[in-house]
Scaffold this motif. Structure first.
Motif, short mmCIF file in Angstrom:
data_model
loop_
_atom_site.label_atom_id
_atom_site.label_comp_id
_atom_site.label_asym_id
_atom_site.label_seq_id
_atom_site.Cartn_x
_atom_site.Cartn_y
_atom_site.Cartn_z
N HIS A 26 45.33 66.27 25.94
CA HIS A 26 45.77 67.09 26.96
C HIS A 26 46.43 67.69 26.88
O HIS A 26 48.21 67.10 25.63
CB HIS A 26 45.99 65.71 27.58
CG HIS A 26 45.01 65.21 28.68
ND1 HIS A 26 44.35 65.34 29.31
CD2 HIS A 26 43.60 64.22 27.93
CE1 HIS A 26 43.41 65.55 29.67
NE2 HIS A 26 42.69 64.02 28.53
N THR A 27 47.70 68.70 27.15
CA THR A 27 48.77 69.42 27.10
C THR A 27 49.74 69.14 28.38
O THR A 27 48.38 68.73 29.04
CB THR A 27 48.49 70.78 26.55
OG1 THR A 27 48.18 71.99 27.44
CG2 THR A 27 48.37 70.31 24.49
N GLN A 28 50.53 69.80 28.65
CA GLN A 28 51.02 69.70 30.24
C GLN A 28 50.11 71.10 30.58
O GLN A 28 50.45 70.45 31.57
CB GLN A 28 52.62 70.34 30.56
CG GLN A 28 53.26 70.12 31.65
CD GLN A 28 54.78 70.73 31.90
OE1 GLN A 28 55.15 71.25 30.64
NE2 GLN A 28 55.25 70.72 32.26
N LYS A 29 50.12 72.16 30.13
CA LYS A 29 49.16 72.97 30.88
C LYS A 29 47.67 73.59 30.21
O LYS A 29 47.14 74.10 31.01
CB LYS A 29 49.43 74.42 30.31
CG LYS A 29 51.59 74.78 30.73
CD LYS A 29 52.21 75.36 30.07
CE LYS A 29 53.31 75.90 29.99
NZ LYS A 29 53.72 77.33 30.06
N THR A 30 47.32 72.11 29.56
CA THR A 30 46.05 72.67 29.37
C THR A 30 44.97 71.12 29.25
O THR A 30 46.15 70.41 28.56
CB THR A 30 45.48 73.76 27.86
OG1 THR A 30 46.45 73.66 27.17
CG2 THR A 30 46.69 75.12 28.41
N THR A 31 43.97 71.01 28.99
CA THR A 31 42.99 70.19 28.74
C THR A 31 42.39 71.27 27.50
O THR A 31 40.95 71.63 28.40
CB THR A 31 42.22 69.46 30.11
OG1 THR A 31 43.15 68.81 30.65
CG2 THR A 31 41.53 68.58 28.88
N GLN A 32 41.40 70.36 26.47
CA GLN A 32 40.60 70.88 25.42
C GLN A 32 39.49 70.05 25.20
O GLN A 32 40.33 68.77 25.05
CB GLN A 32 41.71 72.35 24.39
CG GLN A 32 42.82 72.63 24.99
CD GLN A 32 43.62 71.83 24.80
OE1 GLN A 32 44.35 70.93 24.33
NE2 GLN A 32 45.02 72.48 25.39
N LEU A 33 38.37 70.49 25.08
CA LEU A 33 37.37 69.17 25.00
C LEU A 33 37.18 69.99 23.41
O LEU A 33 36.87 71.17 23.81
CB LEU A 33 36.67 69.39 25.69
CG LEU A 33 36.78 69.08 27.51
CD1 LEU A 33 37.90 70.10 28.09
CD2 LEU A 33 35.24 68.02 28.35
#
Length: 144
Positions: A26-33
């Motif tokens: 998780h980042t402020q602008k994105t979620t990466q799976l």
């Protein structure tokens, strides 16, 4: 792509290397799976976190709504998409092995199959609301 290769490489060295694992960043602008469906292959799904723009003291300030994204739902959808791909096209390794002499041709072939597949099914998956979310999906292969 080099950044994702580095991130996946770090995750591989930090966590289990067992296929079937799906890590979430998780980042402020994105979620990466980051999903490892097969040994040496990773799918990376990048979701933009929805945001609302508010004005504060005359300046536009984005407010990111991270709670609008649910990891478990996107994890299941990514795994479902992979399983459907395998039913239609075969496993990544099987596709890759068709070009065992030319690794670049193997990567290109698999990339083209994935692109065609995901372009075709993306409109059918209601969970991906493209009006508010943009997603990027690609695969990374770690040579043996």
């Amino acid at each position: 792509m080099d950044v994702w290769y580095s991130i996946v490489y770090f995750i591989c060295s930090s966590f289990t290397e067992e296929p079937g694992e799906c890590e979430v960043i998780h980042t402020q602008k994105t979620t990466q799976l980051l999903y490892q469906p097969e040994s040496n292959f990773w799918l990376v799904l990048v979701l933009n976190v929805p945001k609302e723009i508010h004005t504060k003291d005359g300046v536009e300030v984005p407010e990111y709504r991270k709670d609008d994204l649910h990891d478990a739902i996107y994890r299941r959808q990514l795994i479902q998409l992979y399983n459907r791909f395998c039913l239609e096209e075969g496993s990544f390794q099987m596709i890759f092995d068709k070009f065992s002499e030319d690794k670049q041709a193997a990567r290109t072939n698999l990339s083209q199959k994935l692109e065609g597949f995901f372009n075709n099914v993306s409109s059918n998956f209601k969970i991906f609301n493209f009006s508010s979310l943009i997603f990027i999906l690609f695969f990374i292969n770690f040579p043996k």
